[in-house]
Motif scaffolding. Sequence first.
Motif, mmCIF file in Angstrom:
data_model
loop_
_atom_site.group_PDB
_atom_site.id
_atom_site.type_symbol
_atom_site.label_atom_id
_atom_site.label_comp_id
_atom_site.label_asym_id
_atom_site.label_seq_id
_atom_site.Cartn_x
_atom_site.Cartn_y
_atom_site.Cartn_z
ATOM 1 N N GLU A 1 0.874 -1.169 0.000
ATOM 2 C CA GLU A 1 0.000 0.000 0.000
ATOM 3 C C GLU A 1 0.918 1.228 0.000
ATOM 4 O OE1 GLU A 1 -2.267 -0.455 3.588
ATOM 5 O OE2 GLU A 1 -3.221 -2.294 2.888
ATOM 6 N N ALA A 2 0.972 1.924 -1.124
ATOM 7 C CA ALA A 2 1.818 3.120 -1.221
ATOM 8 C C ALA A 2 1.194 4.075 -2.230
ATOM 9 C CB ALA A 2 3.231 2.734 -1.656
ATOM 10 N N ASP A 3 0.812 5.267 -1.770
ATOM 11 C CA ASP A 3 0.140 6.210 -2.673
ATOM 12 C C ASP A 3 1.055 7.337 -3.167
ATOM 13 O OD1 ASP A 3 0.419 7.754 -0.423
ATOM 14 O OD2 ASP A 3 -1.723 7.822 0.055
ATOM 15 N N ASN A 4 2.328 7.346 -2.742
ATOM 16 C CA ASN A 4 3.312 8.335 -3.202
ATOM 17 C C ASN A 4 2.921 9.763 -2.819
ATOM 18 O OD1 ASN A 4 5.803 8.858 -4.409
ATOM 19 N ND2 ASN A 4 4.891 9.298 -6.384
ATOM 20 N N LYS A 5 2.118 9.911 -1.759
ATOM 21 C CA LYS A 5 1.707 11.250 -1.314
ATOM 22 C C LYS A 5 2.550 11.672 -0.125
ATOM 23 C CE LYS A 5 -3.045 10.973 -2.927
ATOM 24 N NZ LYS A 5 -4.438 10.772 -2.551
ATOM 25 N N ALA A 6 3.080 12.878 -0.191
ATOM 26 C CA ALA A 6 3.936 13.390 0.884
ATOM 27 C C ALA A 6 3.113 14.131 1.929
ATOM 28 C CB ALA A 6 4.996 14.315 0.297
ATOM 29 N N LYS A 7 3.516 13.961 3.186
ATOM 30 C CA LYS A 7 2.907 14.689 4.303
ATOM 31 C C LYS A 7 4.038 15.207 5.175
ATOM 32 C CE LYS A 7 -1.377 12.049 4.554
ATOM 33 N NZ LYS A 7 -2.157 11.074 5.284
ATOM 34 N N ARG A 8 3.755 16.277 5.908
ATOM 35 C CA ARG A 8 4.774 16.822 6.794
ATOM 36 C C ARG A 8 4.612 16.214 8.189
ATOM 37 N NH1 ARG A 8 8.522 20.236 5.819
ATOM 38 N NH2 ARG A 8 7.703 20.872 3.814
ATOM 39 N N GLU A 9 5.717 15.651 8.702
ATOM 40 C CA GLU A 9 5.735 15.076 10.050
ATOM 41 C C GLU A 9 7.002 15.517 10.746
ATOM 42 O OE1 GLU A 9 4.957 10.880 10.832
ATOM 43 O OE2 GLU A 9 3.722 10.782 9.031
ATOM 44 N N SER A 10 6.857 16.059 11.951
ATOM 45 C CA SER A 10 8.000 16.531 12.744
ATOM 46 C C SER A 10 8.922 17.433 11.931
ATOM 47 C CB SER A 10 8.804 15.342 13.288
ATOM 48 O OG SER A 10 7.987 14.477 14.017
#
Length: 196
Positions: free
Chosen positions: A32-41
Amino acid sequence: MTHINFERFDKNGLKPILDKIESQNLKVVEIEADNKAKRESGFLVKKAVLIFESGQKLQLKAKADGTIFQVKLNNKVMPVKHADDLDEAIKEVVGYVKQNEPAYMKQREKQLERLKSALPKTKAVNTSIAAQTEQFQTALKEIKAANEDLTKQIETAKADSGTKREQSDKLKADLKTEEDRTQTLQNELNALKEAA
């Protein structure tokens, strides 16, 4: 290969990592990998979940520089010493998965056994209606307890719906099966009471 391809953090981009994992005799059955980036820490992060043949789930988070941000095995964060060296990190992760596999399989078997043992052996020979009624009531209580446990697991799974949607669906199916069994037992119990 020393870094993750952050631009293509999807099934195709993860193929070199999968090849390295599978060369260590670990079979990945789903990604399961959608290649969408999110900001964490403060970091830009992408996430992928690898599901192994045994059912274990490995969540891999990568930073934009191609290094590992975080690894979770079955929802438990695992320390990775070589986060900047992908080859070494993969060896570490494979070690964790293999080391945890016997305990994971044992836990799954115990859960299945608990559900199976809750079901009474019907059509007992030379057993009075009162004794059968008692057996059914005990079994119903145990199944209801198992149902409550499954319901709690579903609630937990819903809390992290992104990675646990599939687990939630499986638990719902298990719960439906147990509810059907409960109804069948309740019907048999009612029939026994009417016969008494």
